[in-house]
Design an enzyme around this catalytic site. Structure first.
Site, PDB file in Angstrom:
ATOM      1  N   LEU A  84       0.857  -1.188   0.000  1.00  0.00           N
ATOM      2  CA  LEU A  84       0.000   0.000   0.000  1.00  0.00           C
ATOM      3  C   LEU A  84       0.891   1.235   0.000  1.00  0.00           C
ATOM      4  CD1 LEU A  84      -1.852  -2.334   0.956  1.00  0.00           C
ATOM      5  CD2 LEU A  84      -3.061  -0.670   2.368  1.00  0.00           C
ATOM      6  N   MET A  85       0.837   1.981  -1.100  1.00  0.00           N
ATOM      7  CA  MET A  85       1.767   3.085  -1.323  1.00  0.00           C
ATOM      8  C   MET A  85       1.066   4.433  -1.218  1.00  0.00           C
ATOM      9  SD  MET A  85       4.978   2.257  -2.156  1.00  0.00           S
ATOM     10  CE  MET A  85       5.562   3.498  -3.311  1.00  0.00           C
ATOM     11  N   LYS A  91      -8.421   3.627   7.195  1.00  0.00           N
ATOM     12  CA  LYS A  91      -7.450   2.537   7.044  1.00  0.00           C
ATOM     13  C   LYS A  91      -8.156   1.193   6.882  1.00  0.00           C
ATOM     14  CE  LYS A  91      -3.631   4.918   7.321  1.00  0.00           C
ATOM     15  NZ  LYS A  91      -2.744   4.869   8.488  1.00  0.00           N
ATOM     16  N   GLY A 148       3.408   0.719   5.596  1.00  0.00           N
ATOM     17  CA  GLY A 148       4.555   1.402   6.188  1.00  0.00           C
ATOM     18  C   GLY A 148       4.321   1.863   7.611  1.00  0.00           C
ATOM     19  N   GLN A 194      -1.949   4.265  14.503  1.00  0.00           N
ATOM     20  CA  GLN A 194      -0.934   3.215  14.531  1.00  0.00           C
ATOM     21  C   GLN A 194      -0.593   2.744  15.948  1.00  0.00           C
ATOM     22  OE1 GLN A 194       2.345   4.602  12.100  1.00  0.00           O
ATOM     23  NE2 GLN A 194       1.006   4.986  10.352  1.00  0.00           N
ATOM     24  N   CYS A 240      15.403  13.960 -18.830  1.00  0.00           N
ATOM     25  CA  CYS A 240      15.958  13.026 -17.843  1.00  0.00           C
ATOM     26  C   CYS A 240      16.551  11.858 -18.620  1.00  0.00           C
ATOM     27  CB  CYS A 240      14.899  12.557 -16.846  1.00  0.00           C
ATOM     28  SG  CYS A 240      13.613  11.514 -17.565  1.00  0.00           S
TER      29      CYS A 240
END
Length: 484
Positions: free
Chosen positions: A185-186, A267, A289, A298, A457
């Site tokens: 999960l980003m 969440k 994370g 958390q 780039c």
């Protein structure tokens, strides 16, 4: 050039079938990652290492090869060597002298020999003979086993001698593709990017799941950092980038859920959605994370409440990590600059959030939530191969690429400052300005709007992402510079 690749030590204690499978997978991964640099690269496996041979000699390509191997799960370190048939001690000394002789004058040195196979001599016999002779013939100041200025290193395997030039460390872990898969999960911040790295480093192939709370700009930013992590640490495998539109879910929470429970409920909704996507991809574990008590959602009671909505294993690589350690690791792996400029939405929707939410209260709050909205978000989720995220930006904006800069145009080098400093972009008669990718969106409005800007780039990935965003924002004076 010849390299000896030393595998992660934990691989060497596996059973013979497992060890063989892991080493074969590592060899396959190396070929996949180096194929564009050298299609003819040769990788052969032996019991505790791999031997790699390439005929390329161009310094930049060799540097790229070294950097890629230094970021590959499964490799402990690798040695650049020259190989010779094994001769007598005088011949061994001569080969070492060819490579180390000039550097030994006036220096204190040692000789290190590792040996495998059946021989009539020991490693110490080689070290004593070669060291004594090199000292006499090369004008060395002396020999010290504890504090040498130079180490003369070699390996002897059966009837082959390898004189070692240099050693490069890698990241260890197991080869990607040898273990199971996960769904990370980003959010694009420090925590999720470091968690993704940690799990990939261990050898778990990781797909990326993004819950879009902040619109197109946030999505593009997470695409960018996910592509960076995959390209640097996991490009031997093809994985997916999943984007789930969560703005409507967030709106429903804001309108229906008590303020103090919004973070936990959000969440839980994310974990529900991620579990469904993981089922679709036949993945058994989710990765987040989160770290203990870093934010209100958390705490241990809240994490327990969050986890109970899924039967999937939830992995938290950072659970006992300190924030500064996470930031330091993000700097080391190259994701810190992305994270510093990434909006973080999950932590800003609650005022006076509960740190010890009760299950019955959370379930009561969720009864007010229209689950059809979550279903709609899942129906509209986009699953895109990570190497094609640029192609999937959509047809709404046409990104023009040019191979040549014209007089009056400005080329904007958006590479990381370290890369721009190592290999400066210079174009005769053209104004080249450096503006790192992570500052481009914020500072582009300060530039002269009457000029044409060509974004540059190395691979064209970041330049296309940022060109797409700027064009979407209404800037018509942006193109991508891809010199031929």
């Amino acid at each position: 050039m010849k390299l000896i690749v030393k595998v992660f030590p934990e691989i060497t204690i596996k059973s013979r079938p497992v060890r063989t499978r892991f080493i074969r997978q590592l060899a396959k991964n190396i070929r996949a990652v180096l194929r564009d640099l050298d299609p003819a690269v040769v990788v052969n496996g032996v019991w505790d290492n791999l031997e790699l041979e390439t005929r390329i000699t161009e310094p930049k390509a060799l540097k790229d090869m070294t950097e890629r191997l230094s970021c590959m799960p499964g490799i402990a370190h690798f040695l650049q060597v020259d190989e010779y048939p094994l001769g007598d001690f005088d011949d061994i000394t001569e080969k070492c002298k060819q490579h180390y002789g000039q550097s030994l004058e006036g220096k204190i040195f040692s000789v290190r020999c590792k040996r495998a196979g059946k021989h009539t001599f020991s490693s110490m016999d080689v070290e004593k003979y070669v060291g004594s002779k090199l000292r006499r013939e090369c004008g060395a100041a002396g020999i010290s086993l504890k504090a040498p200025q130079i180490e003369v290193r070699m390996e002897i395997r059966d009837q082959r001698l390898f004189v070692i030039h240099s050693q490069h460390d890698s990241i260890g872990g197991y080869p990607l593709g040898a273990l199971e898969q996960t769904l990370v999960l980003m959010s694009g911040g420090f925590d999720s990017t470091v968690a993704a790295y940690q799990i990939m480093r261990r050898g778990l192939m990781s797909h990326f799941c993004f819950f879009n709370l902040g619109g197109r700009a946030h999505e593009l930013g997470v695409m960018e950092v996910a592509h960076f992590i995959w390209k640097k640490y996991g490009s031997s495998q093809r994985v997916l980038f999943v984007s789930v539109p969560f703005e409507e879910v967030l709106g429903e929470i804001l309108g229906k859920v008590d303020n103090s429970h919004m973070g936990v409920v959000l969440k839980r909704m994310m974990l529900r959605a991620a579990s469904r996507i993981a089922d679709q991809l036949q993945i058994d574990a989710l990765v987040t994370g989160e770290a203990i008590s870093q934010v209100s959602s958390q705490t241990l009671p809240n994490l327990s409440l969050i986890d109970c909505v899924t039967e999937k294993l939830v992995l938290r690589p950072l659970i006992a990590s300190h924030k500064q350690d996470i930031i330091d690791l993000a700097e080391e792996i190259g994701t810190a600059d992305f994270a510093k400029h990434m909006p973080e939405y999950c932590g800003v929707i609650s005022v006076n959030p509960k740190t010890h939410a009760k299950r019955n209260r959370v379930e009561y709050e969720e009864q007010q939530f229209d689950m059809a909205i979550l279903e709609r978000a899942l129906e509209n989720a986009k699953l895109v191969p990570i190497d094609r995220v640029i192609d999937e930006l959509g047809q709404d904006v046409q990104i023009e690429e040019v191979s040549e800069a014209l007089a009056g145009q400005i080329v904007v080098d958006i590479r990381h400052p370290d890369a721009a400093e190592d290999e400066p972009l210079e174009i005769a008669g053209i104004d080249v300005q450096t503006l790192p990718f992570y500052a481009l969106n914020a500072r582009f409005k300060e530039l002269d709007n009457s000029r044409q800007y060509l974004l540059y780039c190395d691979k064209g990935v970041m330049s296309r992402l940022h060109a797409h965003h700027l064009l979407s924002e209404g800037y018509a004076n942006v193109r991508v510079y891809r010199p031929s």
